[in-house]
Motif scaffolding. Structure first.
Motif, short mmCIF file in Angstrom:
data_model
loop_
_atom_site.label_atom_id
_atom_site.label_comp_id
_atom_site.label_asym_id
_atom_site.label_seq_id
_atom_site.Cartn_x
_atom_site.Cartn_y
_atom_site.Cartn_z
N ILE A 21 0.88 -1.16 0.00
CA ILE A 21 0.00 0.00 0.00
C ILE A 21 0.92 1.21 0.00
N VAL A 22 0.69 2.14 -0.93
CA VAL A 22 1.53 3.33 -1.03
C VAL A 22 0.66 4.57 -1.09
N THR A 23 1.02 5.55 -0.28
CA THR A 23 0.41 6.87 -0.37
C THR A 23 1.50 7.92 -0.23
N LYS A 24 1.20 9.09 -0.77
CA LYS A 24 2.04 10.27 -0.58
C LYS A 24 1.13 11.38 -0.12
N THR A 25 1.68 12.23 0.75
CA THR A 25 0.91 13.39 1.21
C THR A 25 1.76 14.64 1.07
N ASP A 26 1.09 15.77 1.18
CA ASP A 26 1.83 17.03 1.24
C ASP A 26 2.31 17.21 2.68
N SER A 27 2.90 18.34 2.97
CA SER A 27 3.48 18.57 4.29
C SER A 27 2.43 18.67 5.40
N ARG A 28 1.17 18.87 5.03
CA ARG A 28 0.09 18.94 6.02
C ARG A 28 -0.60 17.59 6.23
N GLY A 29 -0.16 16.56 5.49
CA GLY A 29 -0.77 15.24 5.63
C GLY A 29 -1.96 15.01 4.72
N VAL A 30 -2.13 15.86 3.70
CA VAL A 30 -3.21 15.70 2.74
C VAL A 30 -2.74 14.77 1.62
N ILE A 31 -3.53 13.77 1.31
CA ILE A 31 -3.16 12.76 0.31
C ILE A 31 -3.04 13.39 -1.07
N THR A 32 -1.87 13.15 -1.69
CA THR A 32 -1.63 13.61 -3.06
C THR A 32 -1.53 12.45 -4.04
N TYR A 33 -1.30 11.25 -3.51
CA TYR A 33 -1.20 10.05 -4.35
C TYR A 33 -1.62 8.84 -3.53
N ALA A 34 -2.36 7.94 -4.16
CA ALA A 34 -2.74 6.68 -3.53
C ALA A 34 -2.72 5.60 -4.59
#
Length: 179
Positions: A21-34
């Motif tokens: 399972i992979v996710t990326k977030t911005d510096s505030r923890g908002v998902i930018t990729y899933a």
């Protein structure tokens, strides 16, 4: 479009030992990729996940102390491995062994966070569940969130008995899975 919060159903969902399972977030923890595994296991569409806070999948059975430790570590610019139980949009839960690391640019400026999760060993989940249940019980004795967190962190420190959380996590990973 935010998926509505749901209550835990008690149904456990699993994913393959060969899946990440992979996710990326911005510096505030908002998902930018899933990735597709995250979307399938969390029962979210890409539109429901991207643009939402990562705590969208926070399960109420996750102790405050563990998330506090996770964010303390990440704010210190370090990676962390942690056992986490997540809540899918349909109420199912799923356990992961998470590796979360800060993502920085060439100058060292924080861009966000990258998290890769794999399926944990059942024996590890059993051990972690016992610890987390005790931490949650310590939290339940306090009405104020700050007091609940303090009680949970104190108990975590006591239970680790001089060991770091990282050492505890690695002690639960079967030798063949440490790669």
């Amino acid at each position: 479009m935010r998926a509505p919060r749901t209550s835990p159903s008690g149904v456990e969902r699993r994913f393959g030992d060969d899946e990440l399972i992979v996710t990326k977030t911005d510096s505030r923890g908002v998902i930018t990729y899933a990735n597709d595994v995250f979307l399938r296991v969390s029962a979210l569409t890409e539109a429901e996940a991207v643009g939402q806070p990562h705590n969208l999948i926070r399960h109420p059975a996750m102790p405050r102390a563990i998330f506090d430790l996770l964010w303390e570590t990440l704010r210190g610019g370090q990676e962390i491995f942690a056992y986490v139980v997540n809540l899918a949009a349909d109420g199912a839960h799923y356990w992961v062994l998470a590796h979360v690391t800060p993502s920085v640019d060439a100058t060292g400026r924080l861009l966000g966070y990258h998290s890769s999760r794999r399926a944990p060993a059942p024996a590890a989940v059993a051990a972690v569940r016992r610890l987390y249940d005790d931490l949650l019980a310590a939290e339940a004795g306090h009405a104020r969130p700050a007091d609940a967190l303090a009680a949970s962190r104190a108990l975590l420190t006591e239970r680790l008995a001089g060991q770091t959380y990282d050492e505890f996590v690695w002690s639960l990973i079967p030798a063949g899975d440490a790669a």
